[in-house]
Design a protein around this motif. Structure first.
Motif, short mmCIF file in Angstrom:
data_model
loop_
_atom_site.label_atom_id
_atom_site.label_comp_id
_atom_site.label_asym_id
_atom_site.label_seq_id
_atom_site.Cartn_x
_atom_site.Cartn_y
_atom_site.Cartn_z
N ARG A 265 0.82 -1.22 0.00
CA ARG A 265 0.00 0.00 0.00
C ARG A 265 0.86 1.27 0.00
O ARG A 265 0.34 2.37 -0.20
N ILE A 266 2.15 1.15 0.21
CA ILE A 266 3.03 2.31 0.29
C ILE A 266 3.25 2.92 -1.10
O ILE A 266 3.47 2.22 -2.08
N ASP A 267 3.16 4.26 -1.19
CA ASP A 267 3.48 4.97 -2.41
C ASP A 267 4.95 5.40 -2.29
O ASP A 267 5.28 6.37 -1.60
N GLY B 278 9.57 8.94 -1.09
CA GLY B 278 10.96 9.28 -1.35
C GLY B 278 11.26 10.76 -1.20
O GLY B 278 12.43 11.17 -1.21
N ARG B 279 10.25 11.59 -1.06
CA ARG B 279 10.46 13.04 -0.94
C ARG B 279 10.94 13.46 0.44
O ARG B 279 11.50 14.54 0.61
N ASP B 280 10.63 12.66 1.46
CA ASP B 280 11.10 12.97 2.81
C ASP B 280 11.37 11.67 3.55
O ASP B 280 11.45 10.61 2.94
N ASP B 281 11.47 11.74 4.85
CA ASP B 281 11.88 10.57 5.63
C ASP B 281 10.70 9.81 6.22
O ASP B 281 10.84 9.07 7.19
N ARG B 282 9.50 9.95 5.62
CA ARG B 282 8.32 9.24 6.11
C ARG B 282 7.76 8.36 4.99
O ARG B 282 7.95 8.64 3.80
#
Length: 308
Positions: free
Chosen positions: A73-75, A80-84
């Motif tokens: 389910r992860i995009d 990849g834009r931040d650390d979450r």
């Protein structure tokens, strides 16, 4: 003549007799969890995922990934834009949930030697297996009155934990009152031996906002055929009453007529609300009822199902 048995109250609430120091739920409900996973695995091979093109796939929002959710389910691009880690949530996913309720009242403890399992065991296996399969297909699943809808990876254990911790359900044969959202669906699993007027009130309450639903009636073969002869004593497990029958064979015809009438009333309750009724005998595989419910849910949402 078939023999019958009735499970004790603790057997209708698996795990409550165990100590709080048990390491995992699997140690408290091993048979039911393993059986539900077996049923879910047998279903997943022949079912398309429910995600589909159109309004239902409209992007809704990104939200933080919650521990326990399926990794698929992860995009990853957004994450990849931040650390979450983020999940790409779609409109139909946020709007629709599946709610399950399993009757654990006294009558569900009944079992004959013609059945593969007691009614309560079959009901719990069906509920857990359906929860597992729906979550695997991208749905959120909750338990009426016990657990809000979620899409956790280990939904089987999560549902089982909520059931184990709840002792109130042993005292009632009707689902919790209260409506659910318009696009949600309810799956009520019971023997539905309550008075039809009481069942009607429950169904109308749950569906009052337009929610769809499915009744799964669990039936022991003996309850359906009444294959007894000679003298017999019948017990009402809910009220504690008993009835001595002098000629069970002669009395059986009237019994079967009454059962047929009762089911017709339950079917009319479901039909009047746009719900469905599935009758499942405990001498048949649990996968039969589970596959029918999956098909009915998919049909109600206009989704085709078939081999992968």
């Amino acid at each position: 003549m078939p023999r019958v048995r009735v499970l004790e109250p603790q057997a209708r609430s698996p795990g409550r007799a165990e100590t709080a120091t048990a390491l995992t739920l699997a140690q408290r409900m091993p048979h039911l969890i393993l059986e539900s996973r077996r049923v879910a695995a047998s279903l997943s091979h022949g079912i398309h995922g429910r995600r589909r093109a159109g309004i239902g796939e409209t992007f809704w929002q990104f939200r933080p990934f919650v521990t326990g959710e399926a990794a698929q389910r992860i995009d990853w691009r957004r994450s990849g834009r931040d650390d979450r880690l983020y999940v790409r949530e779609r409109e139909w996913e946020t709007a629709q949930s599946i709610w399950v309720w399993t009757d654990r009242s006294a009558s569900m403890g009944f079992a004959s030697d013609l059945a593969q399992a007691s009614k309560i065991e079959r009901a719990l296996v069906l509920g857990l297996a359906l929860g597992d399969t729906f979550v695997e297909s991208g749905e959120r699943v909750g338990l009426l009155g016990l657990m809000p809808p979620r899409a956790a990876t280990h939904i089987t254990e999560t549902m089982a934990q909520a059931l184990v911790a709840d002792s109130r359900a042993l005292d009632t044969d009707l689902p919790p009152s209260g409506s659910i959202a318009t696009l949600d669906e309810a799956i009520l699993i019971s023997d539905f031996l309550s008075a039809p007027r009481d069942i009607a009130v429950s169904v109308e309450g749950i569906s009052s906002r337009g929610a769809r639903g499915h009744l799964v009636m669990i039936v022991d073969p003996v309850e359906e055929t009444f294959p007894f002869q000679g003298q017999a004593i019948l017990y009402d497990l809910e009220e504690g009453l008993s009835l001595r029958v002098g000629d069970a064979a002669a009395w059986g015809e009237a019994y079967r007529d009454r059962i047929s009438q009762h089911r017709a009333e339950i079917e009319e309750i479901a039909r009047s609300r746009g719900w469905t009724l599935t009758i499942h005998r405990t001498d048949r595989p649990a996968s039969e009822a589970a596959l029918r419910i999956l098909t009915l849910v998919a049909t109600s949402r206009g989704v085709s199902m078939g081999g992968r």
